[in-house]
Design a protein around this motif. Structure first.
Motif, mmCIF file in Angstrom:
data_model
loop_
_atom_site.group_PDB
_atom_site.id
_atom_site.type_symbol
_atom_site.label_atom_id
_atom_site.label_comp_id
_atom_site.label_asym_id
_atom_site.label_seq_id
_atom_site.Cartn_x
_atom_site.Cartn_y
_atom_site.Cartn_z
ATOM 1 N N ALA A 153 0.830 -1.202 0.000
ATOM 2 C CA ALA A 153 0.000 0.000 0.000
ATOM 3 C C ALA A 153 0.866 1.254 0.000
ATOM 4 O O ALA A 153 1.978 1.274 0.529
ATOM 5 C CB ALA A 153 -0.912 -0.003 1.224
ATOM 6 N N ALA A 180 -9.879 6.597 -3.665
ATOM 7 C CA ALA A 180 -10.156 5.405 -2.866
ATOM 8 C C ALA A 180 -10.942 4.381 -3.669
ATOM 9 O O ALA A 180 -10.687 3.175 -3.588
ATOM 10 C CB ALA A 180 -10.930 5.803 -1.611
ATOM 11 N N ARG A 214 -10.885 3.943 -6.935
ATOM 12 C CA ARG A 214 -9.966 3.303 -7.889
ATOM 13 C C ARG A 214 -9.120 2.239 -7.192
ATOM 14 O O ARG A 214 -8.892 1.152 -7.733
ATOM 15 C CB ARG A 214 -9.062 4.353 -8.550
ATOM 16 C CG ARG A 214 -9.759 5.226 -9.572
ATOM 17 C CD ARG A 214 -8.764 6.045 -10.383
ATOM 18 N NE ARG A 214 -8.013 6.993 -9.540
ATOM 19 C CZ ARG A 214 -8.412 8.232 -9.281
ATOM 20 N NH1 ARG A 214 -9.559 8.679 -9.761
ATOM 21 N NH2 ARG A 214 -7.669 9.023 -8.528
ATOM 22 N N HIS A 215 -8.667 2.548 -5.987
ATOM 23 C CA HIS A 215 -7.845 1.580 -5.257
ATOM 24 C C HIS A 215 -8.659 0.348 -4.889
ATOM 25 O O HIS A 215 -8.212 -0.786 -5.110
ATOM 26 C CB HIS A 215 -7.280 2.222 -3.994
ATOM 27 C CG HIS A 215 -6.524 1.251 -3.125
ATOM 28 N ND1 HIS A 215 -5.292 0.751 -3.480
ATOM 29 C CD2 HIS A 215 -6.847 0.654 -1.946
ATOM 30 C CE1 HIS A 215 -4.879 -0.101 -2.554
ATOM 31 N NE2 HIS A 215 -5.805 -0.171 -1.603
ATOM 32 N N TRP A 216 -9.847 0.550 -4.345
ATOM 33 C CA TRP A 216 -10.674 -0.577 -3.934
ATOM 34 C C TRP A 216 -11.111 -1.420 -5.125
ATOM 35 O O TRP A 216 -11.418 -2.606 -4.971
ATOM 36 C CB TRP A 216 -11.896 -0.069 -3.171
ATOM 37 C CG TRP A 216 -11.592 0.278 -1.753
ATOM 38 C CD1 TRP A 216 -10.819 1.318 -1.310
ATOM 39 C CD2 TRP A 216 -12.032 -0.410 -0.594
ATOM 40 N NE1 TRP A 216 -10.769 1.311 0.054
ATOM 41 C CE2 TRP A 216 -11.498 0.266 0.524
ATOM 42 C CE3 TRP A 216 -12.842 -1.526 -0.387
ATOM 43 C CZ2 TRP A 216 -11.744 -0.137 1.826
ATOM 44 C CZ3 TRP A 216 -13.080 -1.922 0.918
ATOM 45 C CH2 TRP A 216 -12.538 -1.239 2.006
ATOM 46 N N SER A 230 -9.181 -2.027 -7.760
ATOM 47 C CA SER A 230 -7.987 -2.592 -8.387
ATOM 48 C C SER A 230 -7.703 -3.990 -7.843
ATOM 49 O O SER A 230 -8.302 -4.428 -6.852
ATOM 50 C CB SER A 230 -6.785 -1.687 -8.098
ATOM 51 O OG SER A 230 -6.443 -1.762 -6.708
ATOM 52 N N GLY A 232 -6.835 -3.697 -4.384
ATOM 53 C CA GLY A 232 -8.043 -3.429 -3.615
ATOM 54 C C GLY A 232 -8.841 -4.695 -3.352
ATOM 55 O O GLY A 232 -9.482 -4.831 -2.299
#
Length: 206
Positions: free
Chosen positions: A76, A98, A100-102, A104, A107
Motif C-alpha cells: 500500500a 479510494a 480506484r484503489h478498492w 484494483s 483493492g
C-alpha cells in the motif's frame, strides 16, 4: 535454528536470522499475496518460498491474517490529500482515488482482508497501518482547510464527521459487495450526506 534444515546453505551463503529472515518471509508473503490473493495465501507456501520452516513464520506472525495484513501494508502507498480550493472537489477527489484503489487487484486483496478481519476495530486499524486518529488525518486536513476558507464552521472539524464519506464508500464494497462504485454514488455521498452534515455542524438549532 530457524532455517529449513533440509535446505543447506551453499558456498558463500550464511543462515539468515533475525531481521534478514523476517524480511525474506515478508517478501515471500508479498509475492504470494500478489499472485494468489489472500485466499491463496498459506503459511506453508510462504515458508517454502522464503526457504525456511513454518515455525519461523508463526513465531513472527501468529496467523495467516496477521501475515496477510503485514504483506498488504508493504504494497500500500500513501497519497497526500488534495488541495483544490473547494471542499466538495477535495472530498470527491479523495473518494475517487479510494474507489480506484478498492476496484484494483490490490483493492481486491484489501477487501478479502476486511472480510477475514470481521470488521473489528483493532484489525481495521492494523489494515490501515495506523491508529483511527491517523487514518482520519487526510480527511481532517481537507476539512480543516475548508474551515480556514470559511466553507465550514469549526464545529465541523470532528473525526466522525470528516470520515463519514469514506466510511460510506467502504460499506459499498464491504457490506454490499460491489466491484466498483459508480461515480454517481460518490457524488450522492458528497452532496446528499457529507456536505449537508458539515454545513449543519455549528448552525444554530431551528
Amino acid at each position: 535454528m530457524e532455517e529449513n534444515p533440509t535446505q543447506r546453505p551453499g558456498a558463500g551463503q550464511t543462515r539468515r536470522r533475525g531481521a534478514a529472515l523476517e524480511e525474506a518471509i515478508l517478501h515471500a508473503a508479498v509475492d504470494e499475496l500478489t499472485e494468489s490473493g489472500y485466499a491463496g495465501l498459506t503459511m506453508d507456501k510462504v515458508a517454502a518460498r522464503a526457504g525456511t520452516n513454518k515455525n519461523a513464520v508463526y513465531r513472527r506472525w501468529p496467523n495467516r491474517l496477521a501475515l496477510g495484513i503485514a504483506a498488504y501494508k508493504q504494497l500500500a502507498t500513501t497519497v497526500p490529500p488534495p488541495d483544490t480550493g473547494s471542499l466538495r472537489s477535495d472530498v470527491l477527489e479523495l473518494l475517487r482515488g479510494a474507489n480506484r484503489h478498492w476496484s484494483s487487484p490490490l483493492g481486491a486483496v484489501l477487501r478479502e482482508l476486511f472480510a477475514a478481519a470481521g470488521g473489528t476495530s483493532e484489525l481495521l486499524a492494523q489494515l490501515q497501518g495506523q491508529s483511527s486518529d491517523a487514518a482520519a488525518a487526510p480527511w481532517l486536513t481537507i476539512l480543516g482547510r475548508a474551515v480556514a476558507r470559511g466553507e465550514a464552521a469549526p464545529e465541523a472539524l470532528h473525526p466522525r464527521v470528516a470520515t463519514v464519506a469514506i466510511v460510506l464508500l467502504r460499506n459499498e464494497f464491504v457490506v454490499r459487495g460491489v466491484p466498483t462504485a459508480p461515480d454517481h454514488v460518490l457524488v450522492e455521498i458528497v452532496d446528499e450526506v457529507y456536505l449537508p452534515l458539515v454545513r449543519r455542524r455549528g448552525s444554530p438549532p431551528s
